[in-house]
Write a protein that holds these residues in place. Structure first.
Motif, PDB file in Angstrom:
ATOM      1  N   SER A 373      38.429  35.775  41.598  1.00  0.00           N
ATOM      2  CA  SER A 373      38.662  35.612  40.182  1.00  0.00           C
ATOM      3  C   SER A 373      37.630  36.765  39.342  1.00  0.00           C
ATOM      4  O   SER A 373      38.038  37.280  38.341  1.00  0.00           O
ATOM      5  N   GLN A 376      38.395  40.073  39.511  1.00  0.00           N
ATOM      6  CA  GLN A 376      39.563  40.682  38.715  1.00  0.00           C
ATOM      7  C   GLN A 376      39.230  41.087  37.220  1.00  0.00           C
ATOM      8  O   GLN A 376      39.492  41.947  36.554  1.00  0.00           O
ATOM      9  N   ALA A 377      38.224  40.070  36.722  1.00  0.00           N
ATOM     10  CA  ALA A 377      37.853  40.173  35.373  1.00  0.00           C
ATOM     11  C   ALA A 377      36.878  41.390  35.317  1.00  0.00           C
ATOM     12  O   ALA A 377      36.890  42.265  34.331  1.00  0.00           O
ATOM     13  N   PRO A 494      40.026  36.651  31.004  1.00  0.00           N
ATOM     14  CA  PRO A 494      40.608  37.877  31.714  1.00  0.00           C
ATOM     15  C   PRO A 494      42.071  37.564  31.958  1.00  0.00           C
ATOM     16  O   PRO A 494      42.839  38.304  32.483  1.00  0.00           O
ATOM     17  N   VAL A 495      42.682  36.710  30.930  1.00  0.00           N
ATOM     18  CA  VAL A 495      44.137  36.718  31.177  1.00  0.00           C
ATOM     19  C   VAL A 495      44.825  37.103  29.774  1.00  0.00           C
ATOM     20  O   VAL A 495      44.124  37.077  28.813  1.00  0.00           O
ATOM     21  N   ASN A 881      43.041  29.704  38.220  1.00  0.00           N
ATOM     22  CA  ASN A 881      42.707  30.858  39.149  1.00  0.00           C
ATOM     23  C   ASN A 881      41.779  31.881  38.489  1.00  0.00           C
ATOM     24  O   ASN A 881      40.958  32.287  38.998  1.00  0.00           O
ATOM     25  N   ASP A 882      42.125  32.007  36.971  1.00  0.00           N
ATOM     26  CA  ASP A 882      41.108  33.039  36.364  1.00  0.00           C
ATOM     27  C   ASP A 882      40.846  32.438  35.157  1.00  0.00           C
ATOM     28  O   ASP A 882      40.918  32.713  34.008  1.00  0.00           O
TER      29      ASP A 882
END
Length: 1045
Positions: A373, A376-377, A494-495, A881-882
């Protein structure tokens, strides 16, 4: 051996071989009208298992296992160069890239020639061969993309075959997303339940089209799947030429002559394969784990085998590849059967269900998920500020570590302890570097260096992450609070949706017991100081005693709920306050037991606890009558394999792979003796349940949230009684009449229908009623009836089952005292300090694991129905998840002016300018890959799952790209190794359509030579996603500098 020396050896060998090559005829091709036996030469190289990945590469630590991948690749290249008919298939790029980086140009030229000629081919081509039970689909895509990028950039190669030989069961996501939608022509697997295999052999259905329910495009987009008839991926018995099997002795003048015996044995084996497969082509894998260090020994015997078997004439044997075999099968005019479920759980014998590894090493599974996670960010921010720096910190190290740990002996927890330690060290190093990237990007985006004054920098303070936040440990915030100073908290969402997220920051109440939280606009937010409980204090002490953490431990947390913009940064300021100015929690339940109920109520949910028994008893939704619901902790006694009389088969023990439970014991033994402590405040309400010294639950209900959390803490699991234990958390509702059915997710994607004691397609002989009903859960498991649903979302991979109507149980932690005999030769007995801290044996008790379940309970009879429940769950899965990134540090002013409190400048921004994606669309990837920008988006819902949410979604992608300077947008394949539709993949006939199909849209979406930003005319980039579709876009970046945000 240096490359030049190896080439001289090859040249010398070629000269010798040129004299004698005619002795053995090895150039056989496929023949119509004969049984064609495709020899596929390969090695399966685990990226860590009994040895670390680097020990395997170098050939070090051979007292554990004699294996060295660098020598395997040296030997294979030499053997291929010696005979142009020979072929070899390789899969693991984590090893091949290591080897390639060490080669000189002349050796690289030779390998380029072998690849171009088809002698050396790459199957799968991922960085590793990922697990299919515990890996999340985002990480599966990432690790495959990493390997494919290397192959594309180095050889211009795009693998055609998905090659998943060793995972312990196979998922629907592997079949759909990671095979069909990744552009592969076929999928090869090796492990399926032994009962299933018996049925498939009888029906000749070892080869089939796999199109799980929810597959984008339906049956026609299924994947042709080959399941090896032997149930494993090694050579036929007696033909493993590296293991001391009889060589082919073909000189009749010498003793040991055995040509006819060897020919007869091989032909018999090949004909046996033909009896259980369709058509005149069968595949024989020649190789297994870490084989071909003696490549000449292998190929010399296979040259003879091909020559003499073909001279015999009963069958035709040829050097082949998985691609050639699939091409042959594609030529059949055959309608293949269709499979719609998956291959879980896997069992290789009546009492050996490989369902333990779904939960083995729970802290490792969590660490890998957190790192995934964070990656990704971090990549989002890295790309936004101009991409990967040359010479500075990047996210490459973390990407490599996360990719490596998707390996099917890493995230599974089925490796030796010293190998697990190595994986964790790699993750830690990658995270440290990636955290530096994030802090630098945040500082740049928020205007240079707004978070620190010069004095603060000189003081040694900086913006930092709290790596032990779940134990209320955070060096910057605890240190600053001890000094009575204000704390700056920076949060990144991050979403690509607006998110309302609970935040908690560790503090010390040494100087101030109360805190005020100011938001990005200097507004005062509702906040609450929550004291840590006894379980957390014990955990802090354990971490200190084992030197796991040298950071400062807090005695409380400040909690508030934050509204975060999509892809947004927000800063908050925590100010020490005088008593009475901030909210302090109210505690009850520490005195004598009361007979009244205790209630947690946030106006949406109402959790009712039996104060006398200490247990949850029900949940009310929006004021309706409560739904009966309880939570409980229990443990299974793990079999030690000694359950039969001495002198006979000792039985199957439980271990890292296998779950074989005995009796089930609930905690505490007198189940009404659960200690209950209630905490209430303006932001969060909590029920702390103590089931024993080593097992607790904290149920949390935040203001404004339509779900509740259950934080579990388990360990050190006691084993002084000689019993290995497997600890489970059970949710039980007599209201929900779910019967025999439940659902579990597949790698965070498909929701798979499960039925207790049942398998689709074949009749299950129930030999293990508990272990045989466990399934992998990566994101969520659900039970429901027509009126109610219960969904439990997990923060790491776990095993789960519904062993009775209205029940869901999750395996949280395992501590075992026996090995299950599947190769590790080490009991899964994790301690708090692993193998590293032998100086403190007094502190090395069993490992403590802590995690969180997010629980959604919904009334289906409210008119919203199952579709609404699915939509809510899917969104919640993405948020679990994020989660937001949280950093802490000092404010600009070390000391407030005498007359006024500090008033730091509020800061908040959104990388998308506040634009959001639709609620049914998730941003999966926003990163730089080899100098290109990669953006990947996914439709969250399966067709028919989420009502209106399960329809095509059209949206404008351009706002998400506003922070990037680029000149062209091109749609590419899932792993970004070709333009979309560049090579239409093979379709096999399932009775509907066996034609080859392409993609009916142009790959290049927009281009602007004037470099005007954004590049699409009219400023829009409209994208449509079908249900469950994932689309990937490549951006041609203009410069290393970021666009204005």
């Amino acid at each position: 051996m240096q490359s030049g020396q190896l080439l001289l050896l090859i040249s010398s060998f070629l000269g010798f071989y040129g004299v004698s090559a005619g002795r053995y005829k090895t150039d056989a091709g496929r023949l119509d009208g004969k049984l064609n036996v495709h020899l596929v030469c390969h090695t399966h190289d685990d990226a860590g298992w009994l040895k670390t990945v680097d020990q395997y590469y170098w050939g070090a630590n051979n007292t554990i296992q004699d294996a060295g991948v660098q020598y395997i690749l040296d030997a294979v290249v030499a053997a291929l160069a010696a005979n142009k008919d020979r072929k070899f298939t390789y899969a693991e790029m984590s090893f091949f890239q290591r080897w390639w980086d060490q080669q000189e140009e002349d050796m690289r030229d030779l390998v380029h020639h072998l690849v171009a000629s088809g002698q050396l081919s790459f199957a799968n081509g991922g960085y590793v061969q990922h697990d299919e039970a515990a890996s999340h689909y985002v990480a599966m895509i990432d690790q495959t993309t990493r390997g494919h990028s290397f192959l594309q950039d180095t050889f211009g190669v795009k693998p055609r075959i998905a090659w998943q030989l060793d995972p312990f069961g196979h998922s629907a996501t592997q079949a759909s997303l990671m095979s069909a939608e990744a552009g592969f022509d076929a999928l090869f697997i090796a492990r399926a339940d032994h009962q299933d295999m018996d049925v498939r052999r009888t029906k000749k259905e070892l080869e089939f089209i796999w199109a799980p329910n929810g597959t984008v495009g339906g049956d026609e987009d299924g994947i042709f799947t080959v399941n090896f008839a032997s149930g494993q991926y090694g050579p036929p018995e007696g033909f493993g030429f590296e293991w001391g099997c009889p060589p082919i002795a073909d000189d009749p003048q010498l003793k040991e002559y055995n040509v006819q015996d060897r020919v007869d044995a091989f032909v018999w084996y090949a004909q046996g394969l033909a009896n259980v497969t369709v058509g005149n082509d069968v595949i024989v894998t020649m190789g297994s784990d870490f084989n071909y260090g003696r490549a000449n020994q292998w190929f010399k015997n296979m040259d003879k085998l091909i020559h003499y078997v073909n001279a015999d004439g009963r069958v035709n044997v040829l050097y082949s590849t998985p691609e050639a075999y699939v091409d042959a099968k594609h030529g059949y005019n055959h309608t293949w059967s269709v499979k719609r479920d998956d291959f879980f759980p896997y069992s290789d014998s009546s009492h050996a269900y490989w369902t333990g590894y779904f939960s083995s090493r729970p802290t490792s599974k969590r660490y890998i998920r957190q790192a995934t996670s964070f990656l990704q960010a971090a990549r989002q921010l890295e790309l936004t500020v101009g991409g990967k720096s040359s010479g500075g910190p990047t996210t490459d190290g973390l990407e490599a570590a996360v990719s490596l740990t998707q390996h099917h002996d890493s995230i599974t927890g089925t490796e030796k302890q010293h190998v697990a330690n190595d994986y964790h060290e790699r993750l830690s190093a990658g995270l440290v570097e990636a955290q530096t990237v994030v802090v630098g990007a945040v500082s740049q985006l928020l205007g240079g260096e707004p978070l620190l004054s010069n004095a603060a920098s000189a003081h040694g303070s900086t913006l930092r992450f709290c790596n032990y936040a779940n134990a209320t440990i955070c060096e910057p915030s605890v240190r600053l609070s001890r000094e009575g100073r204000s704390i700056r908290v920076v949060v990144y969402n991050p979403v690509a949706w607006t998110v309302r997220a609970p935040l908690r920051v560790a503090v010390s109440t040494h100087t101030s017991c109360e805190w005020i939280v100011q938001g990005p606009n200097n507004e005062t937010l509702p906040s609450q100081t929550v004291s840590v409980d006894a379980t957390t204090r014990r955990l802090q002490h354990l971490l200190h005693e084992t030197n796991a953490s040298s950071e400062a431990a807090g005695d409380a947390e400040v909690a508030w709920v934050a509204d975060l913009q999509p892809l947004g940064l927000a800063t908050f300021t925590m100010l020490p306050a005088s008593v009475g100015r901030a909210e302090r929690d109210v505690v009850s339940g520490t005195g004598p037991r009361r007979r009244r109920d205790e209630v947690l109520d946030n106006g949406i949910l109402r959790l009712v606890f039996d104060a006398e028994a200490g247990s949850l008893k029900g949940i009310g939704i929006d004021g309706a009558e409560p739904i009966q619901l309880t939570t409980s902790l229990a443990w299974y006694n793990s079999s030690d394999g000694l359950d039969v009389p001495e002198g006979k088969d000792r039985g199957q023990a439980g271990g890292a792979y296998i779950f074989r439970p005995g009796s089930k014991t609930f905690l505490p033994r007198h189940r009404r003796d659960v200690e209950l402590r209630i905490v209430k405040g303006e932001v969060v309400q909590e029920a702390h349940q103590r089931f024993g010294d080593w097992a607790t639950l904290v149920t949390r209900l935040y203001q404004g949230q339509a779900h509740f959390e259950v934080e579990w803490t388990v360990g050190p699991i006691p084993v002084s009684d000689g019993l290995g234990k497997e600890v489970v958390l059970e949710y039980r509702s007599s209201t929900i009449r779910s019967g025999r059915t439940f659902h579990t997710d597949s790698n965070g994607r498909h929701m798979m229908h499960r039925e207790r004691d049942h398998r689709p397609g074949w009749r299950l002989n129930v030999t293990e009623p508990v272990a045989g009903n466990y399934y992998p859960v990566t994101a969520a498991a659900t039970i429901q009836d027509r009126e109610h649903s219960l969904a439990v979302l997990v923060d790491r991979a776990q095993g789960a089952a519904s062993l009775a109507s209205g029940r869901l149980e999750f395996m949280l932690h395992r501590r075992l005292l026996a090995d299950d005999g599947r190769g590790v030769a080490e009991a899964l007995n994790e301690t708090a300090c692993g193998d590293a801290n032998r100086e403190a044996p007094h502190a090395c008790g069993g490992l403590v694991a802590r995690g969180v379940h997010r629980v959604l309970v919904q009334r289906e009879g409210s008119g919203e129905g199952p579709a609404h429940a699915a939509a809510v769950r899917r969104t919640a899965q993405a948020l679990v998840n994020d989660p937001p990134l949280v950093m802490a540090g000092p404010v600009q002013l070390l000391e407030p002016p005498p007359a006024a409190p500090p008033a730091p400048t509020p800061l908040a921004l959104s990388l998308s300018g506040g634009a959001t994606l639709p609620p049914d669309v998730q941003l999966v990837t926003f990163a730089e890959l080899a100098g290109r920008g990669i953006v990947r988006v996914a439709h969250l819902h399966e067709a028919g799952e989420g009502g209106d949410a399960s329809t095509p979604a059209t949206f404008d992608l351009a706002p998400l790209l506003r922070s990037i300077k680029f000149s062209e947008v091109t749609e590419v394949s899932l792993t970004a190794n070709s333009e979309v539709g560049a090579r239409p993949r093979l379709r096999f006939n399932s009775g509907e359509d066996g034609a080859v199909k392409g993609v009916g849209r142009p790959p290049t979406l927009c281009r602007d030579s004037s470099l005007v930003h954004p590049p699409c005319r009219g400023g829009r980039l409209n994208i449509t996603l079908k249900p469950f579709e994932v689309r990937t876009f490549e951006l041609r970046l203009d410069s290393r500098s970021a666009a204005a945000v």
